[in-house]
Design a protein around this motif. Structure first.
Motif, PDB file in Angstrom:
ATOM      1  N   GLY A 177       0.619  -1.163   0.184  1.00  9.20           N
ATOM      2  CA  GLY A 177      -0.137  -0.205  -0.090  1.00  9.20           C
ATOM      3  C   GLY A 177       0.844   1.309  -0.036  1.00  9.20           C
ATOM      4  O   GLY A 177       0.115   2.281   0.300  1.00  9.20           O
ATOM      5  N   ILE A 178       1.984   1.053  -0.488  1.00  6.60           N
ATOM      6  CA  ILE A 178       3.138   2.297  -0.221  1.00  6.60           C
ATOM      7  C   ILE A 178       3.160   2.943  -1.620  1.00  6.60           C
ATOM      8  O   ILE A 178       3.135   1.968  -2.635  1.00  6.60           O
ATOM      9  CB  ILE A 178       4.156   2.080   0.332  1.00  6.60           C
ATOM     10  N   GLU A 179       2.928   4.186  -2.002  1.00  9.33           N
ATOM     11  CA  GLU A 179       3.127   4.778  -3.114  1.00  9.33           C
ATOM     12  C   GLU A 179       4.628   4.859  -3.502  1.00  9.33           C
ATOM     13  O   GLU A 179       5.401   5.452  -2.937  1.00  9.33           O
ATOM     14  CB  GLU A 179       2.635   6.232  -3.232  1.00  9.33           C
ATOM     15  N   VAL A 180       5.050   4.318  -4.649  1.00  7.92           N
ATOM     16  CA  VAL A 180       6.372   4.151  -4.910  1.00  7.92           C
ATOM     17  C   VAL A 180       6.962   4.852  -6.228  1.00  7.92           C
ATOM     18  O   VAL A 180       5.894   4.752  -7.444  1.00  7.92           O
ATOM     19  CB  VAL A 180       6.732   2.757  -4.721  1.00  7.92           C
ATOM     20  N   THR A 181       7.810   5.383  -6.359  1.00  6.10           N
ATOM     21  CA  THR A 181       8.466   5.737  -7.689  1.00  6.10           C
ATOM     22  C   THR A 181       9.931   5.230  -7.606  1.00  6.10           C
ATOM     23  O   THR A 181      10.562   5.187  -6.774  1.00  6.10           O
ATOM     24  CB  THR A 181       8.713   7.298  -7.345  1.00  6.10           C
ATOM     25  N   GLY A 182      10.507   4.921  -8.884  1.00  8.29           N
ATOM     26  CA  GLY A 182      11.588   4.386  -9.062  1.00  8.29           C
ATOM     27  C   GLY A 182      12.505   5.195 -10.093  1.00  8.29           C
ATOM     28  O   GLY A 182      11.926   6.023 -10.940  1.00  8.29           O
ATOM     29  N   VAL A 183      13.783   5.134  -9.825  1.00  3.79           N
ATOM     30  CA  VAL A 183      14.529   5.735 -10.761  1.00  3.79           C
ATOM     31  C   VAL A 183      16.025   4.888 -11.351  1.00  3.79           C
ATOM     32  O   VAL A 183      16.452   4.359 -10.239  1.00  3.79           O
ATOM     33  CB  VAL A 183      15.046   7.113 -10.416  1.00  3.79           C
ATOM     34  N   ASP A 184      16.338   4.862 -12.275  1.00  2.92           N
ATOM     35  CA  ASP A 184      17.756   3.780 -12.677  1.00  2.92           C
ATOM     36  C   ASP A 184      18.114   4.447 -13.848  1.00  2.92           C
ATOM     37  O   ASP A 184      17.602   5.087 -14.752  1.00  2.92           O
ATOM     38  CB  ASP A 184      17.161   2.438 -12.791  1.00  2.92           C
ATOM     39  N   GLY A 185      19.416   4.313 -13.884  1.00  4.25           N
ATOM     40  CA  GLY A 185      20.214   4.572 -15.122  1.00  4.25           C
ATOM     41  C   GLY A 185      20.148   3.761 -16.547  1.00  4.25           C
ATOM     42  O   GLY A 185      20.683   4.576 -17.667  1.00  4.25           O
TER      43      GLY A 185
END
Length: 220
Positions: A69-77
């Motif tokens: 239930g957690i709002e998640v954002t990801g970032v990767d190169g």
């Protein structure tokens, strides 16, 4: 090693599919036994509503947090890893290099309760990146870093410097990956210089292992 930063980037471009297969196939024993659960519990223990996963890879942690239930954002190169994370059900994943993030050139959102970096800080100069990340946190927000424990991988050479991961013993077609080794003091100094204060330090360990599997730092 002519330019280890470039070699690091190129290794991930080459190794992306092998890494996806290894993570999703449960091929990394230390992750299965200790470190995946360690980072997850460290994050959940702070009860965040919004989390940024820095260096999210193929997105296993994004999925684990979203399922809770957690709002998640990801970032990767790496583009292949970003595509894999999106395809597996994590739409909010950005492609950006750490240099771009440090310079504020890519909008990955802000107002996060927590930013995590799980075995993802492999470059030499991480202080500008950490300082930029601090600006993305809400007041009272936290940075959670899990990394190789410096005492367990020093190999008798306990000083900062570039090392190489050969991925020996892993199935698949791998290219050796350079990564920057830091002593414990250097990790703590980097946090301090980026404006963070250490809140807790953990050394996740398997009951049958003689040494720690990782170093887990929580800073705010």
């Amino acid at each position: 090693m002519a330019n280890p930063e470039d070699a690091l980037l190129h290794s991930w471009q080459h190794n992306a599919q092998a890494w996806i297969d290894a993570v999703r196939g449960g091929a990394i024993e230390s992750r299965q036994q200790v470190t995946d659960q360690a980072i997850l519990l460290a994050i959940l223990g702070r009860q965040p509503e919004r989390v940024l996963d820095l260096g999210c890879g193929e997105g296993w942690l994004l999925r684990a947090l979203s399922d809770r239930g957690i709002e998640v954002t990801g970032v990767d190169g790496d583009a292949a890893l970003v595509d894999a994370a999106r395809a597996a059900g994590s739409p909010q994943v950005h492609q950006a290099s750490y240099a771009q993030l440090a310079e504020g050139k890519v909008d990955i959102g802000s107002g996060y309760d927590l930013v995590c970096a799980n075995f993802a800080l492999l470059q030499q100069d991480i202080i500008p990146l950490l300082a930029a990340i601090k600006g993305l946190l809400l007041p009272g927000g936290a940075l959670v870093i899990q990394t190789l424990h410096p005492w367990s991988v020093a190999g008798g050479d306990y000083q900062d410097g570039w090392r190489e991961e050969s991925f020996a013993g892993f199935a698949g077609n791998w290219r050796p990956m350079p990564w920057y080794f830091r002593t414990l003091a250097t990790w703590l100094n980097a946090l301090d210089m980026a404006g963070f204060r250490l809140l807790s330090l953990q050394e996740p360990q398997h009951p049958q292992s003689p040494g720690p599997q990782s170093l887990l730092l929580v800073a705010g």
